[in-house]
Design a protein around this motif. Structure first.
Motif, PDB file in Angstrom:
ATOM      1  N   MET A   1      95.336 -81.740  41.301  1.00 50.54           N
ATOM      2  CA  MET A   1      93.913 -81.485  41.531  1.00 50.54           C
ATOM      3  C   MET A   1      93.759 -80.486  42.676  1.00 50.54           C
ATOM      4  N   SER A   2      92.984 -79.452  42.479  1.00 47.77           N
ATOM      5  CA  SER A   2      92.818 -78.418  43.485  1.00 47.77           C
ATOM      6  C   SER A   2      91.972 -78.932  44.652  1.00 47.77           C
ATOM      7  N   THR A   3      92.069 -78.202  45.777  1.00 48.99           N
ATOM      8  CA  THR A   3      91.287 -78.571  46.958  1.00 48.99           C
ATOM      9  C   THR A   3      89.799 -78.477  46.675  1.00 48.99           C
ATOM     10  N   THR A   4      89.408 -77.449  45.921  1.00 49.55           N
ATOM     11  CA  THR A   4      87.996 -77.269  45.576  1.00 49.55           C
ATOM     12  C   THR A   4      87.474 -78.429  44.750  1.00 49.55           C
ATOM     13  N   THR A   5      88.271 -78.877  43.786  1.00 52.51           N
ATOM     14  CA  THR A   5      87.872 -79.997  42.933  1.00 52.51           C
ATOM     15  C   THR A   5      87.741 -81.276  43.741  1.00 52.51           C
ATOM     16  N   ARG A   6      88.707 -81.523  44.626  1.00 47.34           N
ATOM     17  CA  ARG A   6      88.654 -82.724  45.470  1.00 47.34           C
ATOM     18  C   ARG A   6      87.431 -82.696  46.369  1.00 47.34           C
ATOM     19  N   SER A   7      87.129 -81.530  46.909  1.00 47.09           N
ATOM     20  CA  SER A   7      85.960 -81.397  47.784  1.00 47.09           C
ATOM     21  C   SER A   7      84.667 -81.657  47.013  1.00 47.09           C
ATOM     22  N   ALA A   8      84.597 -81.147  45.776  1.00 43.92           N
ATOM     23  CA  ALA A   8      83.401 -81.340  44.957  1.00 43.92           C
ATOM     24  C   ALA A   8      83.215 -82.818  44.601  1.00 43.92           C
ATOM     25  N   ARG A   9      84.308 -83.488  44.275  1.00 48.15           N
ATOM     26  CA  ARG A   9      84.217 -84.906  43.928  1.00 48.15           C
ATOM     27  C   ARG A   9      83.842 -85.746  45.140  1.00 48.15           C
ATOM     28  N   ARG A  10      84.386 -85.387  46.284  1.00 45.78           N
ATOM     29  CA  ARG A  10      84.026 -86.094  47.518  1.00 45.78           C
ATOM     30  C   ARG A  10      82.537 -85.925  47.789  1.00 45.78           C
ATOM     31  N   GLN A  11      82.032 -84.716  47.621  1.00 46.43           N
ATOM     32  CA  GLN A  11      80.614 -84.443  47.826  1.00 46.43           C
ATOM     33  C   GLN A  11      79.755 -85.267  46.880  1.00 46.43           C
ATOM     34  N   GLN A  12      80.160 -85.348  45.626  1.00 45.67           N
ATOM     35  CA  GLN A  12      79.408 -86.101  44.637  1.00 45.67           C
ATOM     36  C   GLN A  12      79.419 -87.593  44.937  1.00 45.67           C
ATOM     37  N   MET A  13      80.571 -88.109  45.382  1.00 47.41           N
ATOM     38  CA  MET A  13      80.677 -89.538  45.695  1.00 47.41           C
ATOM     39  C   MET A  13      79.794 -89.900  46.888  1.00 47.41           C
ATOM     40  N   ILE A  14      79.858 -89.084  47.936  1.00 48.29           N
ATOM     41  CA  ILE A  14      79.043 -89.352  49.123  1.00 48.29           C
ATOM     42  C   ILE A  14      77.564 -89.287  48.776  1.00 48.29           C
ATOM     43  N   THR A  15      77.185 -88.280  48.008  1.00 48.95           N
ATOM     44  CA  THR A  15      75.783 -88.124  47.613  1.00 48.95           C
ATOM     45  C   THR A  15      75.315 -89.318  46.792  1.00 48.95           C
ATOM     46  N   ALA A  16      76.147 -89.778  45.869  1.00 49.13           N
ATOM     47  CA  ALA A  16      75.784 -90.912  45.024  1.00 49.13           C
ATOM     48  C   ALA A  16      75.585 -92.180  45.847  1.00 49.13           C
ATOM     49  N   VAL A  17      76.476 -92.419  46.796  1.00 52.67           N
ATOM     50  CA  VAL A  17      76.372 -93.622  47.640  1.00 52.67           C
ATOM     51  C   VAL A  17      75.073 -93.613  48.438  1.00 52.67           C
ATOM     52  N   PHE A  18      74.779 -92.492  49.075  1.00 50.77           N
ATOM     53  CA  PHE A  18      73.570 -92.421  49.894  1.00 50.77           C
ATOM     54  C   PHE A  18      72.312 -92.411  49.020  1.00 50.77           C
ATOM     55  N   ALA A  19      72.417 -91.891  47.805  1.00 55.67           N
ATOM     56  CA  ALA A  19      71.271 -91.916  46.895  1.00 55.67           C
ATOM     57  C   ALA A  19      70.906 -93.359  46.540  1.00 55.67           C
ATOM     58  N   VAL A  20      71.913 -94.196  46.300  1.00 60.78           N
ATOM     59  CA  VAL A  20      71.665 -95.593  45.966  1.00 60.78           C
ATOM     60  C   VAL A  20      71.067 -96.334  47.157  1.00 60.78           C
TER      61      VAL A  20
END
Length: 236
Positions: A1-20
């Motif tokens: 998994m590329s660094t860019t992909t990992r960064s994007a997934r991390r961003q999505q996970m953090i956003t999802a948690v705070f959205a809930v």
């Protein structure tokens, strides 16, 4: 998994948690006593959640008034000059957006005032508006204005900032739907309707400026205007 992909997934996970977390707090707001301490505490906690979530998910860009497609490819000199929903040669240019977002906010307020003249003739919509205005009627002016401004800024930081960046495709539509759904958890259809309108307008502003400054100005201008205009249309 590329660094860019990992960064994007991390961003999505953090956003999802705070959205809930934010959605849960938002859904509880109108269940408190109007003007009570708990209402103010939860409102400020909600603003804190949106703000922390926005900055935890990644950088926040203010944006600029316009954009242009460059003929030469290459990295942008400034992070907020990269147009996230267009090609790599597109850059945001020009001064920071200030006056036109203010004008849009005032224009939206005018539209809502005209709409209020119609809404107050429809009983169940009238009740939905007055249910919200009960909190304004029971609150203190300066404090109520403060939390109105703070929450408007925080919502734009998160929804047109972090969430917009985390979404891949149909950014304006998806962020608007999420914003409206979170607002609908309050149980108030008029707040959800307002969220749809504000979400679409501010989402478009984020798209054309590349940042959250224009959406913030429009949202806060609209919110503050409604805080003082609606009680005149819907006397308690």
């Amino acid at each position: 998994m590329s660094t860019t992909t990992r960064s994007a997934r991390r961003q999505q996970m953090i956003t999802a948690v705070f959205a809930v977390i934010g959605a849960v707090l938002l859904g509880s707001l109108l269940r408190f006593e109007p003007g009570g301490t708990n209402f103010y505490l939860v409102t400020l906690a909600l603003a804190l959640v949106w703000t922390i979530g926005a900055f935890a998910a990644g950088p926040v860009h203010l944006g600029r008034q316009g954009w242009a497609t460059l003929r030469l490819a290459g990295p942008a000199r400034h992070p907020d000059e990269t147009r996230p929903d267009a090609g790599p040669r597109d850059r945001f240019i020009g001064p920071r957006p200030l006056l036109w977002p203010l004008a849009i906010g005032l224009g939206l307020a005018g539209v809502f005032v005209v709409g209020g003249l119609i809404v107050r003739e429809i009983p169940f919509l009238y009740d939905a508006v007055t249910a919200v205005l009960a909190f304004a009627d029971a609150g203190t002016g300066p404090l109520l204005l403060f939390i109105t401004v703070v929450n408007g800024l925080a919502e734009e930081l998160f929804f047109r900032g972090a969430l917009y960046d985390a979404v891949r495709g149909r950014k304006v539509l998806i962020t608007t739907v999420v914003y409206a759904f979170a607002t609908l958890l309050t149980g108030n259809v008029m707040l959800a309707f307002a969220a749809i309108v504000i979400g679409l307008v501010c989402g478009q502003q984020r798209r054309v400026t590349g940042g959250i400054l224009a959406p913030m100005i429009t949202h806060v201008t609209w919110s503050a205007s409604m805080l003082y205009a609606l009680p005149l249309l819907f006397p308690m």
